[in-house]
Design a protein around this motif. Structure first.
Motif, PDB file in Angstrom:
ATOM      1  N   VAL A 123       0.812  -1.221   0.000  1.00  0.00           N
ATOM      2  CA  VAL A 123       0.000   0.000   0.000  1.00  0.00           C
ATOM      3  C   VAL A 123       0.846   1.272   0.000  1.00  0.00           C
ATOM      4  CG1 VAL A 123      -1.967  -1.105   1.086  1.00  0.00           C
ATOM      5  CG2 VAL A 123      -0.188  -0.098   2.526  1.00  0.00           C
ATOM      6  N   ALA A 124       2.150   1.140   0.275  1.00  0.00           N
ATOM      7  CA  ALA A 124       3.027   2.315   0.268  1.00  0.00           C
ATOM      8  C   ALA A 124       4.448   1.863  -0.017  1.00  0.00           C
ATOM      9  CB  ALA A 124       2.955   3.062   1.598  1.00  0.00           C
ATOM     10  N   VAL A 137       8.805  -0.687   1.969  1.00  0.00           N
ATOM     11  CA  VAL A 137       7.480  -1.065   1.479  1.00  0.00           C
ATOM     12  C   VAL A 137       6.596  -1.439   2.661  1.00  0.00           C
ATOM     13  CG1 VAL A 137       8.283  -1.814  -0.778  1.00  0.00           C
ATOM     14  CG2 VAL A 137       8.203  -3.464   1.084  1.00  0.00           C
ATOM     15  N   ALA A 138       5.345  -0.979   2.604  1.00  0.00           N
ATOM     16  CA  ALA A 138       4.349  -1.341   3.610  1.00  0.00           C
ATOM     17  C   ALA A 138       3.414  -2.356   2.976  1.00  0.00           C
ATOM     18  CB  ALA A 138       3.579  -0.104   4.047  1.00  0.00           C
ATOM     19  N   ASN A 139       3.387  -3.538   3.557  1.00  0.00           N
ATOM     20  CA  ASN A 139       2.700  -4.678   2.958  1.00  0.00           C
ATOM     21  C   ASN A 139       1.583  -5.151   3.872  1.00  0.00           C
ATOM     22  OD1 ASN A 139       1.986  -7.162   1.819  1.00  0.00           O
ATOM     23  ND2 ASN A 139       3.769  -8.195   2.695  1.00  0.00           N
ATOM     24  N   ASN A 140       0.358  -5.145   3.367  1.00  0.00           N
ATOM     25  CA  ASN A 140      -0.774  -5.518   4.211  1.00  0.00           C
ATOM     26  C   ASN A 140      -1.063  -7.003   4.237  1.00  0.00           C
ATOM     27  OD1 ASN A 140      -1.543  -3.272   5.591  1.00  0.00           O
ATOM     28  ND2 ASN A 140      -2.977  -2.549   4.044  1.00  0.00           N
ATOM     29  N   THR A 141      -0.377  -7.794   3.440  1.00  0.00           N
ATOM     30  CA  THR A 141      -0.535  -9.239   3.559  1.00  0.00           C
ATOM     31  C   THR A 141       0.050  -9.720   4.885  1.00  0.00           C
ATOM     32  OG1 THR A 141      -0.404  -9.493   1.164  1.00  0.00           O
ATOM     33  CG2 THR A 141      -0.056 -11.468   2.496  1.00  0.00           C
ATOM     34  N   ARG A 143       1.146  -7.196   7.137  1.00  0.00           N
ATOM     35  CA  ARG A 143       1.038  -6.012   7.997  1.00  0.00           C
ATOM     36  C   ARG A 143       2.410  -5.584   8.519  1.00  0.00           C
ATOM     37  NH1 ARG A 143      -4.428  -7.703  11.414  1.00  0.00           N
ATOM     38  NH2 ARG A 143      -5.933  -7.152   9.785  1.00  0.00           N
ATOM     39  N   GLN A 144       3.384  -5.602   7.619  1.00  0.00           N
ATOM     40  CA  GLN A 144       4.756  -5.270   7.985  1.00  0.00           C
ATOM     41  C   GLN A 144       5.311  -4.164   7.093  1.00  0.00           C
ATOM     42  OE1 GLN A 144       6.693  -9.067   7.505  1.00  0.00           O
ATOM     43  NE2 GLN A 144       6.495  -9.571   9.672  1.00  0.00           N
ATOM     44  N   VAL A 145       6.278  -3.431   7.640  1.00  0.00           N
ATOM     45  CA  VAL A 145       7.095  -2.510   6.866  1.00  0.00           C
ATOM     46  C   VAL A 145       8.477  -3.138   6.741  1.00  0.00           C
ATOM     47  CG1 VAL A 145       8.193  -0.244   6.792  1.00  0.00           C
ATOM     48  CG2 VAL A 145       5.840  -0.467   7.602  1.00  0.00           C
ATOM     49  N   ARG A 146       8.944  -3.266   5.501  1.00  0.00           N
ATOM     50  CA  ARG A 146      10.235  -3.904   5.244  1.00  0.00           C
ATOM     51  C   ARG A 146      11.136  -2.989   4.430  1.00  0.00           C
ATOM     52  NH1 ARG A 146       8.764 -10.072   3.269  1.00  0.00           N
ATOM     53  NH2 ARG A 146       7.823 -10.801   5.208  1.00  0.00           N
ATOM     54  N   ARG A 147      12.430  -3.255   4.508  1.00  0.00           N
ATOM     55  CA  ARG A 147      13.409  -2.502   3.717  1.00  0.00           C
ATOM     56  C   ARG A 147      14.021  -3.416   2.666  1.00  0.00           C
ATOM     57  NH1 ARG A 147      18.941  -1.335   3.719  1.00  0.00           N
ATOM     58  NH2 ARG A 147      19.331  -2.454   5.682  1.00  0.00           N
ATOM     59  N   TRP A 148      13.835  -3.029   1.388  1.00  0.00           N
ATOM     60  CA  TRP A 148      14.451  -3.763   0.290  1.00  0.00           C
ATOM     61  C   TRP A 148      15.803  -3.138  -0.033  1.00  0.00           C
ATOM     62  CZ3 TRP A 148      14.013  -8.079  -2.540  1.00  0.00           C
ATOM     63  CH2 TRP A 148      14.738  -8.146  -3.736  1.00  0.00           C
ATOM     64  N   ASP A 149      16.838  -3.974  -0.141  1.00  0.00           N
ATOM     65  CA  ASP A 149      18.199  -3.527  -0.443  1.00  0.00           C
ATOM     66  C   ASP A 149      18.465  -3.758  -1.925  1.00  0.00           C
ATOM     67  OD1 ASP A 149      21.066  -3.480  -0.805  1.00  0.00           O
ATOM     68  OD2 ASP A 149      21.284  -3.638   1.359  1.00  0.00           O
ATOM     69  N   THR A 161       5.847  -4.477  12.664  1.00  0.00           N
ATOM     70  CA  THR A 161       4.641  -5.245  12.358  1.00  0.00           C
ATOM     71  C   THR A 161       3.476  -4.630  13.106  1.00  0.00           C
ATOM     72  OG1 THR A 161       5.946  -7.266  12.105  1.00  0.00           O
ATOM     73  CG2 THR A 161       3.578  -7.521  12.437  1.00  0.00           C
ATOM     74  N   HIS A 162       2.339  -4.492  12.425  1.00  0.00           N
ATOM     75  CA  HIS A 162       1.159  -3.880  13.026  1.00  0.00           C
ATOM     76  C   HIS A 162       0.078  -4.929  13.299  1.00  0.00           C
ATOM     77  CE1 HIS A 162       2.149   0.437  12.667  1.00  0.00           C
ATOM     78  NE2 HIS A 162       2.799   0.091  11.565  1.00  0.00           N
ATOM     79  N   GLU A 163      -0.811  -4.577  14.197  1.00  0.00           N
ATOM     80  CA  GLU A 163      -1.953  -5.450  14.484  1.00  0.00           C
ATOM     81  C   GLU A 163      -3.062  -5.278  13.451  1.00  0.00           C
ATOM     82  OE1 GLU A 163      -3.267  -4.611  18.399  1.00  0.00           O
ATOM     83  OE2 GLU A 163      -1.391  -5.200  19.370  1.00  0.00           O
ATOM     84  N   ASN A 164      -3.082  -4.116  12.807  1.00  0.00           N
ATOM     85  CA  ASN A 164      -4.123  -3.803  11.828  1.00  0.00           C
ATOM     86  C   ASN A 164      -3.491  -3.468  10.480  1.00  0.00           C
ATOM     87  OD1 ASN A 164      -6.628  -3.659  13.682  1.00  0.00           O
ATOM     88  ND2 ASN A 164      -5.169  -2.330  14.724  1.00  0.00           N
ATOM     89  N   ASP A 165      -4.330  -3.363   9.447  1.00  0.00           N
ATOM     90  CA  ASP A 165      -3.834  -3.032   8.122  1.00  0.00           C
ATOM     91  C   ASP A 165      -3.172  -1.661   8.116  1.00  0.00           C
ATOM     92  OD1 ASP A 165      -4.658  -5.399   7.065  1.00  0.00           O
ATOM     93  OD2 ASP A 165      -6.414  -4.594   6.035  1.00  0.00           O
ATOM     94  N   ILE A 166      -2.079  -1.546   7.367  1.00  0.00           N
ATOM     95  CA  ILE A 166      -1.340  -0.292   7.257  1.00  0.00           C
ATOM     96  C   ILE A 166      -2.030   0.601   6.225  1.00  0.00           C
ATOM     97  CG2 ILE A 166       0.894   0.747   6.706  1.00  0.00           C
ATOM     98  CD1 ILE A 166       2.123  -2.032   7.421  1.00  0.00           C
ATOM     99  N   SER A 167      -2.138   1.874   6.532  1.00  0.00           N
ATOM    100  CA  SER A 167      -2.768   2.814   5.610  1.00  0.00           C
ATOM    101  C   SER A 167      -1.784   3.787   4.971  1.00  0.00           C
ATOM    102  CB  SER A 167      -3.857   3.613   6.330  1.00  0.00           C
ATOM    103  OG  SER A 167      -3.299   4.331   7.420  1.00  0.00           O
ATOM    104  N   CYS A 168      -0.673   4.102   5.659  1.00  0.00           N
ATOM    105  CA  CYS A 168       0.243   5.115   5.147  1.00  0.00           C
ATOM    106  C   CYS A 168       1.614   4.974   5.806  1.00  0.00           C
ATOM    107  CB  CYS A 168      -0.315   6.515   5.370  1.00  0.00           C
ATOM    108  SG  CYS A 168      -0.911   6.811   7.059  1.00  0.00           S
TER     109      CYS A 168
END
Length: 219
Positions: A123-124, A137-141, A143-149, A161-168
């Motif tokens: 989503v972002a 990248v923020a991935n709602n599958t 619910r994590q934010v990851r860093r691609w190298d 990692t979030h408990e709910n879907d990421i919006s932004c």
């Protein structure tokens, strides 16, 4: 540096290459308005009749080749710092990196080591680093934010990692921060990349967050 804009529907991408001109000292608003109507390149986005703000012209337009079957839809675009490449991401099993002319640079598989699914809902996305060597990248599958190298061609870290879907999401290269917020529950997480620590904030209510950003002085 050339200025370009990339925009997408869910399944198409177009790139505009722009020319940005400033007013000549001593030029009146009336002269600028006249110049607007005399240039075919300026279209509908030239000088206004009452303003001497810089004008924008379209030098060329590129329609990117159709997306592969590995990308179902595009939801976000991020340019590298030098303006030479951008990444389009969304739902699918890969992200696509393109050059400013719309040419394919590479397809980036969205799943990492240990992932149970190879289909992600991104989503972002935002480049990071003065040379844009990474992409968050923020991935709602997951619910994590990851860093691609981009150098190692793999995910270097899971930031939060979030408990709910990421919006932004927002990223600061200068302060080495990543901020992400959720569509429900009022979650706001701030990850300090320098110390690998996370701080959790809470909005005034548990309603969903729609957007987040970091103040300009700290980017």
């Amino acid at each position: 540096m050339n200025t370009s804009i990339a925009a997408s529907t869910s399944d198409t991408i177009r790139v505009w290459h722009l020319g940005i001109d400033g007013p000549t000292p001593g030029t009146s608003a009336a002269q600028l308005h006249s110049r607007r109507s005399s240039s075919a390149l300026y279209g509908d986005i030239g000088y206004s009749s009452s303003s001497e703000q810089p004008s924008v012209s379209t030098t060329s337009i590129v329609d990117v080749d159709p997306l592969p079957d590995t990308i179902d839809s595009v939801s976000c675009i991020s340019w590298a710092a030098d303006g030479g490449k951008f990444v389009a991401a969304g739902k699918g099993s890969c992200m696509r990196q393109l050059d400013s002319a719309g040419g394919l640079v590479q397809d980036i598989k969205v799943s990492g080591k240990g992932d149970s699914a190879d289909y992600m809902d991104i989503v972002a996305a935002q480049h990071y680093g003065h040379a844009s060597e990474s992409l968050f990248v923020a991935n709602n599958t997951t619910r994590q934010v990851r860093r691609w190298d981009f150098v190692k061609r793999e995910y270097a870290a899971i930031c939060q990692t979030h408990e709910n879907d990421i919006s932004c999401m927002a990223v600061s290269t200068r302060k080495r921060l990543v901020v992400s917020a959720t569509a429900s529950g009022g979650e706001i997480a701030v990850f300090n990349l320098l110390h690998n620590t996370r701080s959790d904030l809470r909005s005034a209510t548990h309603r969903g967050l729609t957007c987040v950003d970091i103040s300009p002085g700290h980017r």
